[in-house]
Design a protein around this motif. Structure first.
Motif, PDB file in Angstrom:
ATOM      1  N   VAL A  63      39.693  24.293  85.129  1.00 36.20           N
ATOM      2  CA  VAL A  63      39.797  25.599  85.774  1.00 36.20           C
ATOM      3  C   VAL A  63      41.130  26.242  85.410  1.00 36.20           C
ATOM      4  CG1 VAL A  63      40.706  24.607  87.934  1.00 36.20           C
ATOM      5  CG2 VAL A  63      39.619  26.855  87.976  1.00 36.20           C
ATOM      6  N   LEU A  64      41.090  27.544  85.178  1.00 35.03           N
ATOM      7  CA  LEU A  64      42.288  28.342  84.935  1.00 35.03           C
ATOM      8  C   LEU A  64      42.256  29.536  85.873  1.00 35.03           C
ATOM      9  CD1 LEU A  64      42.361  28.381  81.033  1.00 35.03           C
ATOM     10  CD2 LEU A  64      44.040  27.279  82.523  1.00 35.03           C
ATOM     11  N   SER A  65      43.407  29.910  86.386  1.00 34.81           N
ATOM     12  CA  SER A  65      43.512  31.052  87.285  1.00 34.81           C
ATOM     13  C   SER A  65      44.471  32.077  86.693  1.00 34.81           C
ATOM     14  CB  SER A  65      44.048  30.608  88.648  1.00 34.81           C
ATOM     15  OG  SER A  65      43.176  29.684  89.252  1.00 34.81           O
ATOM     16  N   VAL A  66      44.045  33.342  86.758  1.00 36.79           N
ATOM     17  CA  VAL A  66      44.871  34.440  86.267  1.00 36.79           C
ATOM     18  C   VAL A  66      45.034  35.437  87.408  1.00 36.79           C
ATOM     19  CG1 VAL A  66      45.134  36.222  84.503  1.00 36.79           C
ATOM     20  CG2 VAL A  66      43.911  34.098  83.947  1.00 36.79           C
ATOM     21  N   PRO A  67      46.159  35.339  88.156  1.00 34.44           N
ATOM     22  CA  PRO A  67      46.362  36.272  89.265  1.00 34.44           C
ATOM     23  C   PRO A  67      46.625  37.681  88.756  1.00 34.44           C
ATOM     24  CG  PRO A  67      48.190  34.708  89.103  1.00 34.44           C
ATOM     25  CD  PRO A  67      47.227  34.376  88.015  1.00 34.44           C
ATOM     26  N   MET A  68      46.219  38.673  89.551  1.00 33.39           N
ATOM     27  CA  MET A  68      46.421  40.067  89.174  1.00 33.39           C
ATOM     28  C   MET A  68      47.484  40.729  90.055  1.00 33.39           C
ATOM     29  SD  MET A  68      44.452  40.651  86.638  1.00 33.39           S
ATOM     30  CE  MET A  68      42.979  40.063  85.857  1.00 33.39           C
ATOM     31  N   ASP A  69      47.182  40.933  91.324  1.00 36.39           N
ATOM     32  CA  ASP A  69      48.077  41.699  92.200  1.00 36.39           C
ATOM     33  C   ASP A  69      48.997  40.828  93.051  1.00 36.39           C
ATOM     34  OD1 ASP A  69      47.102  44.081  91.239  1.00 36.39           O
ATOM     35  OD2 ASP A  69      45.673  44.375  92.870  1.00 36.39           O
ATOM     36  N   GLU A  70      49.103  39.533  92.718  1.00 34.40           N
ATOM     37  CA  GLU A  70      49.972  38.608  93.434  1.00 34.40           C
ATOM     38  C   GLU A  70      49.767  38.664  94.940  1.00 34.40           C
ATOM     39  OE1 GLU A  70      54.038  38.713  92.095  1.00 34.40           O
ATOM     40  OE2 GLU A  70      53.422  38.823  89.999  1.00 34.40           O
ATOM     41  N   GLY A  86      42.244  38.377  91.267  1.00 29.92           N
ATOM     42  CA  GLY A  86      42.386  37.900  89.896  1.00 29.92           C
ATOM     43  C   GLY A  86      41.121  37.281  89.360  1.00 29.92           C
ATOM     44  N   ASP A  87      41.297  36.492  88.305  1.00 28.23           N
ATOM     45  CA  ASP A  87      40.186  35.867  87.593  1.00 28.23           C
ATOM     46  C   ASP A  87      40.334  34.356  87.612  1.00 28.23           C
ATOM     47  OD1 ASP A  87      39.411  38.464  86.800  1.00 28.23           O
ATOM     48  OD2 ASP A  87      40.620  38.331  84.976  1.00 28.23           O
ATOM     49  N   ILE A  88      39.195  33.690  87.714  1.00 26.55           N
ATOM     50  CA  ILE A  88      39.134  32.236  87.584  1.00 26.55           C
ATOM     51  C   ILE A  88      38.172  31.938  86.448  1.00 26.55           C
ATOM     52  CG2 ILE A  88      38.505  30.055  88.672  1.00 26.55           C
ATOM     53  CD1 ILE A  88      38.836  31.446  91.366  1.00 26.55           C
ATOM     54  N   ALA A  89      38.565  31.047  85.545  1.00 24.41           N
ATOM     55  CA  ALA A  89      37.664  30.548  84.505  1.00 24.41           C
ATOM     56  C   ALA A  89      37.407  29.074  84.804  1.00 24.41           C
ATOM     57  CB  ALA A  89      38.280  30.713  83.124  1.00 24.41           C
ATOM     58  N   GLY A 117      40.966  27.139  92.200  1.00 26.83           N
ATOM     59  CA  GLY A 117      41.315  28.342  91.463  1.00 26.83           C
ATOM     60  C   GLY A 117      41.736  29.484  92.370  1.00 26.83           C
ATOM     61  N   ILE A 118      41.024  29.680  93.469  1.00 30.31           N
ATOM     62  CA  ILE A 118      41.371  30.746  94.412  1.00 30.31           C
ATOM     63  C   ILE A 118      42.746  30.488  95.024  1.00 30.31           C
ATOM     64  CG2 ILE A 118      40.791  31.810  96.643  1.00 30.31           C
ATOM     65  CD1 ILE A 118      37.815  31.490  95.836  1.00 30.31           C
ATOM     66  N   LEU A 119      43.008  29.246  95.377  1.00 30.55           N
ATOM     67  CA  LEU A 119      44.324  28.935  95.960  1.00 30.55           C
ATOM     68  C   LEU A 119      45.449  29.220  94.969  1.00 30.55           C
ATOM     69  CD1 LEU A 119      43.576  25.742  98.096  1.00 30.55           C
ATOM     70  CD2 LEU A 119      43.839  28.114  98.861  1.00 30.55           C
ATOM     71  N   HIS A 120      45.222  28.928  93.699  1.00 31.98           N
ATOM     72  CA  HIS A 120      46.231  29.281  92.685  1.00 31.98           C
ATOM     73  C   HIS A 120      46.427  30.792  92.635  1.00 31.98           C
ATOM     74  CE1 HIS A 120      47.720  25.699  90.806  1.00 31.98           C
ATOM     75  NE2 HIS A 120      46.518  25.262  90.454  1.00 31.98           N
ATOM     76  N   LEU A 121      45.336  31.553  92.727  1.00 33.41           N
ATOM     77  CA  LEU A 121      45.449  33.015  92.712  1.00 33.41           C
ATOM     78  C   LEU A 121      46.270  33.522  93.895  1.00 33.41           C
ATOM     79  CD1 LEU A 121      41.843  34.158  91.699  1.00 33.41           C
ATOM     80  CD2 LEU A 121      43.876  34.007  90.235  1.00 33.41           C
ATOM     81  N   LEU A 122      46.253  32.772  94.979  1.00 34.45           N
ATOM     82  CA  LEU A 122      46.981  33.156  96.193  1.00 34.45           C
ATOM     83  C   LEU A 122      48.410  32.612  96.224  1.00 34.45           C
ATOM     84  CD1 LEU A 122      44.065  32.724  98.733  1.00 34.45           C
ATOM     85  CD2 LEU A 122      45.200  34.880  98.114  1.00 34.45           C
ATOM     86  N   GLY A 123      48.856  32.044  95.103  1.00 37.82           N
ATOM     87  CA  GLY A 123      50.235  31.605  95.005  1.00 37.82           C
ATOM     88  C   GLY A 123      50.494  30.138  95.281  1.00 37.82           C
TER      89      GLY A 123
END
Length: 157
Positions: A63-70, A86-89, A117-123
């Motif tokens: 899994v990879l996470s790409v946050p957008m709006d932090e 953001g995006d999760i792959a 992945g979602i948790l990574h997007l959330l910091g």
């Protein structure tokens, strides 16, 4: 709440379950109801390409996470502002191998990776022991509450 799943992996995945889990996490962590999330399911060659582009590391990952709006988790009194989470792959082929090695279902692994992945997007992160304890504890808590059973063991690479 805009949660889009795009399956380019060639593997059948319960996309509705990934959306339901994402909505559940948004509600539990007080994410704005109009926040946007994209989940991309890709095969191993596509994941390896992303892994090299984003992390400068060879090989397919899970899994990879790409946050957008932090965005970060909100509270009942102050939910996260509206924005693009953001995006999760996710690579279902890697998830299948990890699930088998961990002794749980591929579906459980896909839910685990989506939560992660979602948790990574959330910091959240797991580079340091304290961070790992916090992130994985929340991950287990969210998965157990969503599935109604004990969360699967972490298989994060």
């Amino acid at each position: 709440m805009s949660i889009e799943v795009n399956n380019e992996s060639g593997i059948a995945v319960d996309e509705a379950a990934l959306v339901s889990l994402s909505r559940f996490i948004f509600e539990r962590l007080f994410i704005h109801p109009q926040a946007e999330l994209s989940i991309l399911l890709v095969d191993e060659p596509a994941m390896e390409k992303l892994h090299i582009e984003l992390m400068d590391e060879p090989g397919a990952t899970d899994v990879l996470s790409v946050p957008m709006d932090e965005l970060t988790p909100g509270t009942p009194d102050k939910p996260t502002p509206q924005g693009m989470l953001g995006d999760i792959a996710i690579c279902p082929q890697v998830a299948q191998v990890q699930a088998k090695n961990a002794g749980h279902s591929t579906q459980d692994e896909m839910l685990l990776l989506t939560t992660h992945g979602i948790l990574h997007l959330l910091g959240f992160d797991h580079a340091e022991p304290e961070e790992k304890e916090e992130m994985f504890g929340l991950q287990r808590e969210l998965l157990a509450a969503f599935t109604g059973k004990e969360a699967p063991s972490e298989t994060i690479q």
